[in-house]
Design a protein around this motif. Structure first.
Motif, mmCIF file in Angstrom:
data_model
loop_
_atom_site.group_PDB
_atom_site.id
_atom_site.type_symbol
_atom_site.label_atom_id
_atom_site.label_comp_id
_atom_site.label_asym_id
_atom_site.label_seq_id
_atom_site.Cartn_x
_atom_site.Cartn_y
_atom_site.Cartn_z
ATOM 1 N N VAL A 242 60.758 60.457 62.579
ATOM 2 C CA VAL A 242 61.521 61.075 61.692
ATOM 3 C C VAL A 242 60.898 60.670 60.365
ATOM 4 C CG1 VAL A 242 63.681 60.671 60.272
ATOM 5 C CG2 VAL A 242 63.635 60.936 62.964
ATOM 6 N N SER A 243 60.293 59.315 60.399
ATOM 7 C CA SER A 243 59.592 58.990 58.957
ATOM 8 C C SER A 243 58.691 59.614 58.726
ATOM 9 C CB SER A 243 59.262 57.271 59.159
ATOM 10 O OG SER A 243 58.482 57.032 59.995
ATOM 11 N N TRP A 244 57.668 59.993 59.750
ATOM 12 C CA TRP A 244 56.529 60.701 59.415
ATOM 13 C C TRP A 244 56.759 62.106 58.822
ATOM 14 C CZ3 TRP A 244 51.253 60.152 59.945
ATOM 15 C CH2 TRP A 244 50.579 58.685 60.308
ATOM 16 N N VAL A 245 57.702 62.804 59.752
ATOM 17 C CA VAL A 245 58.021 64.228 59.318
ATOM 18 C C VAL A 245 58.472 64.303 57.675
ATOM 19 C CG1 VAL A 245 59.790 66.120 59.737
ATOM 20 C CG2 VAL A 245 58.551 64.927 61.546
ATOM 21 N N VAL A 246 59.517 63.221 57.467
ATOM 22 C CA VAL A 246 60.338 62.941 56.078
ATOM 23 C C VAL A 246 59.472 62.859 54.909
ATOM 24 C CG1 VAL A 246 62.086 62.085 54.691
ATOM 25 C CG2 VAL A 246 62.595 62.795 57.298
ATOM 26 N N GLY B 60 63.084 58.600 54.669
ATOM 27 C CA GLY B 60 61.840 58.371 55.429
ATOM 28 C C GLY B 60 61.212 56.685 55.359
ATOM 29 N N LEU B 61 61.348 56.123 54.172
ATOM 30 C CA LEU B 61 60.818 54.619 54.172
ATOM 31 C C LEU B 61 61.638 54.067 54.902
ATOM 32 C CD1 LEU B 61 59.676 54.747 50.203
ATOM 33 C CD2 LEU B 61 58.202 54.704 52.290
ATOM 34 N N LEU B 62 63.040 54.015 54.830
ATOM 35 C CA LEU B 62 63.953 53.239 55.599
ATOM 36 C C LEU B 62 63.763 53.336 56.875
ATOM 37 C CD1 LEU B 62 67.159 53.180 53.279
ATOM 38 C CD2 LEU B 62 65.564 51.378 53.694
ATOM 39 N N SER B 63 63.812 54.545 57.148
ATOM 40 C CA SER B 63 63.473 54.818 58.935
ATOM 41 C C SER B 63 62.166 54.171 59.344
ATOM 42 C CB SER B 63 63.564 56.332 59.284
ATOM 43 O OG SER B 63 62.492 56.913 58.627
ATOM 44 N N ALA B 64 61.125 54.116 58.587
ATOM 45 C CA ALA B 64 59.763 53.481 59.044
ATOM 46 C C ALA B 64 59.896 52.124 59.157
ATOM 47 C CB ALA B 64 58.817 53.961 58.260
ATOM 48 N N LEU B 65 60.681 51.585 58.186
ATOM 49 C CA LEU B 65 60.968 50.189 58.236
ATOM 50 C C LEU B 65 61.777 49.520 59.350
ATOM 51 C CD1 LEU B 65 60.684 49.352 54.308
ATOM 52 C CD2 LEU B 65 59.059 48.765 56.000
ATOM 53 N N LEU B 66 63.031 50.237 59.377
ATOM 54 C CA LEU B 66 64.224 49.594 60.069
ATOM 55 C C LEU B 66 64.101 50.140 61.549
ATOM 56 C CD1 LEU B 66 66.780 49.659 57.345
ATOM 57 C CD2 LEU B 66 65.341 47.811 57.894
ATOM 58 N N ALA C 113 53.360 67.753 51.268
ATOM 59 C CA ALA C 113 53.071 69.005 51.580
ATOM 60 C C ALA C 113 53.538 69.738 50.014
ATOM 61 C CB ALA C 113 53.957 69.569 52.823
ATOM 62 N N LEU C 114 54.738 69.377 49.823
ATOM 63 C CA LEU C 114 55.046 69.876 48.473
ATOM 64 C C LEU C 114 54.017 69.714 47.308
ATOM 65 C CD1 LEU C 114 58.718 69.148 48.231
ATOM 66 C CD2 LEU C 114 57.724 71.342 48.434
ATOM 67 N N TYR C 115 53.483 68.755 47.165
ATOM 68 C CA TYR C 115 52.079 68.462 46.159
ATOM 69 C C TYR C 115 51.101 69.378 46.390
ATOM 70 C CZ TYR C 115 48.589 66.100 43.605
ATOM 71 O OH TYR C 115 47.591 65.732 43.119
ATOM 72 N N CYS C 116 50.876 69.337 47.786
ATOM 73 C CA CYS C 116 49.542 70.133 48.028
ATOM 74 C C CYS C 116 49.795 71.703 48.034
ATOM 75 C CB CYS C 116 49.254 70.014 49.552
ATOM 76 S SG CYS C 116 48.482 68.188 49.702
ATOM 77 N N SER D 136 62.505 60.911 50.532
ATOM 78 C CA SER D 136 61.626 59.622 50.517
ATOM 79 C C SER D 136 62.138 58.283 50.982
ATOM 80 C CB SER D 136 60.831 59.470 49.144
ATOM 81 O OG SER D 136 60.203 60.846 49.007
ATOM 82 N N THR D 137 63.193 58.033 50.408
ATOM 83 C CA THR D 137 64.095 56.828 50.768
ATOM 84 C C THR D 137 64.564 56.703 52.125
ATOM 85 O OG1 THR D 137 64.764 56.778 48.512
ATOM 86 C CG2 THR D 137 66.070 55.498 50.153
#
Length: 62
Positions: free
Chosen positions: A42-46, A28-34, A52-55, A25-26
């Motif tokens: 990468v951020s979408w997939v990660v 993914g969030l960093l790749s989306a922001l930076l 997906a695990l939750y579902c 998650s970290t």
């Protein structure tokens, strides 16, 4: 009748998967922001992994 009690688990065994999900998650969030371009993908997939695990767990009834 109660099920057999499982053996004791170490802290590493208990927190291994939550730690992996937290790192993903970290990342993914960093790749989306930076990042831009490929980093958006990468951020979408990660970030889709925890969803997906939750579902999967909800569907399984765990």
């Amino acid at each position: 009748m109660t099920p057999a009690r499982a053996g004791r688990r170490t802290l590493r065994q208990i927190f291994a998967w939550p730690a992996v999900i937290a790192v993903l998650s970290t990342v993914g969030l960093l790749s989306a922001l930076l990042g831009d371009g490929i980093w958006d993908g990468v951020s979408w997939v990660v970030l889709a992994v925890p969803v997906a695990l939750y579902c999967g767990f909800v569907r399984r009834g765990a």
